[in-house]
Design a protein around this motif. Structure first.
Motif, PDB file in Angstrom:
ATOM      1  N   PRO A 122       8.123  29.156 -34.400  1.00  0.00           N
ATOM      2  CA  PRO A 122       6.823  28.871 -35.015  1.00  0.00           C
ATOM      3  C   PRO A 122       6.609  27.364 -35.182  1.00  0.00           C
ATOM      4  O   PRO A 122       7.565  26.598 -35.302  1.00  0.00           O
ATOM      5  N   GLU A 123       5.344  26.955 -35.184  1.00  0.00           N
ATOM      6  CA  GLU A 123       5.015  25.553 -35.386  1.00  0.00           C
ATOM      7  C   GLU A 123       5.367  25.135 -36.812  1.00  0.00           C
ATOM      8  O   GLU A 123       5.382  25.954 -37.729  1.00  0.00           O
ATOM      9  N   LEU A 124       5.615  23.845 -36.981  1.00  0.00           N
ATOM     10  CA  LEU A 124       5.902  23.318 -38.307  1.00  0.00           C
ATOM     11  C   LEU A 124       4.657  23.365 -39.179  1.00  0.00           C
ATOM     12  O   LEU A 124       3.542  23.177 -38.683  1.00  0.00           O
ATOM     13  N   PRO A 125       4.839  23.561 -40.479  1.00  0.00           N
ATOM     14  CA  PRO A 125       3.702  23.384 -41.394  1.00  0.00           C
ATOM     15  C   PRO A 125       3.216  21.931 -41.296  1.00  0.00           C
ATOM     16  O   PRO A 125       3.983  21.038 -40.933  1.00  0.00           O
ATOM     17  N   TRP A 126       1.974  21.672 -41.649  1.00  0.00           N
ATOM     18  CA  TRP A 126       1.393  20.350 -41.436  1.00  0.00           C
ATOM     19  C   TRP A 126       2.156  19.240 -42.146  1.00  0.00           C
ATOM     20  O   TRP A 126       2.279  18.135 -41.622  1.00  0.00           O
ATOM     21  N   LYS A 127       2.703  19.507 -43.333  1.00  0.00           N
ATOM     22  CA  LYS A 127       3.444  18.461 -44.042  1.00  0.00           C
ATOM     23  C   LYS A 127       4.714  18.072 -43.290  1.00  0.00           C
ATOM     24  O   LYS A 127       5.046  16.888 -43.184  1.00  0.00           O
TER      25      LYS A 127
END
Length: 99
Positions: free
Chosen positions: A72-77
């Motif tokens: 999964p992609e990283l959270p924006w932070k």
């Protein structure tokens, strides 16, 4: 009083005398690298349950296929933090250039 500079844009400065007698300024990235590593360790301790850097696998498997990766992609932070780390590494390379 104002003296000779000792740090510029994170790099340590020191005067050196060339073989022909000309005095020039030398830059070293060592202080910037030490501070960057310290900041990363602090961030990891504060944001990842007290864990700091550890030894891990540093090479990609020879059969890695990024087009098949379902991570999964990283959270924006975290993505933003990762981008800032790339910027820090870019500056380390620029400071260490000998051209």
């Amino acid at each position: 009083s104002i003296g000779d500079p000792d740090i510029y844009l994170g790099a340590k400065l020191r005067p050196v005398t060339m073989e022909n007698g000309v005095v020039a300024w030398a830059m070293s990235a060592s202080k910037y690298v030490q501070e960057a590593a310290s900041n990363v360790e602090k961030y990891l301790r504060e944001n990842f349950d007290g864990r700091a850097l550890s030894k891990g696998i540093t090479q990609w498997p020879t059969d890695y296929a990024p087009e098949l990766d379902t991570t999964p992609e990283l959270p924006w932070k975290l993505a933003n933090y990762y981008q800032s780390l790339i910027g820090i590494l870019h500056w380390v390379v620029e400071l260490g250039r000998v051209d």
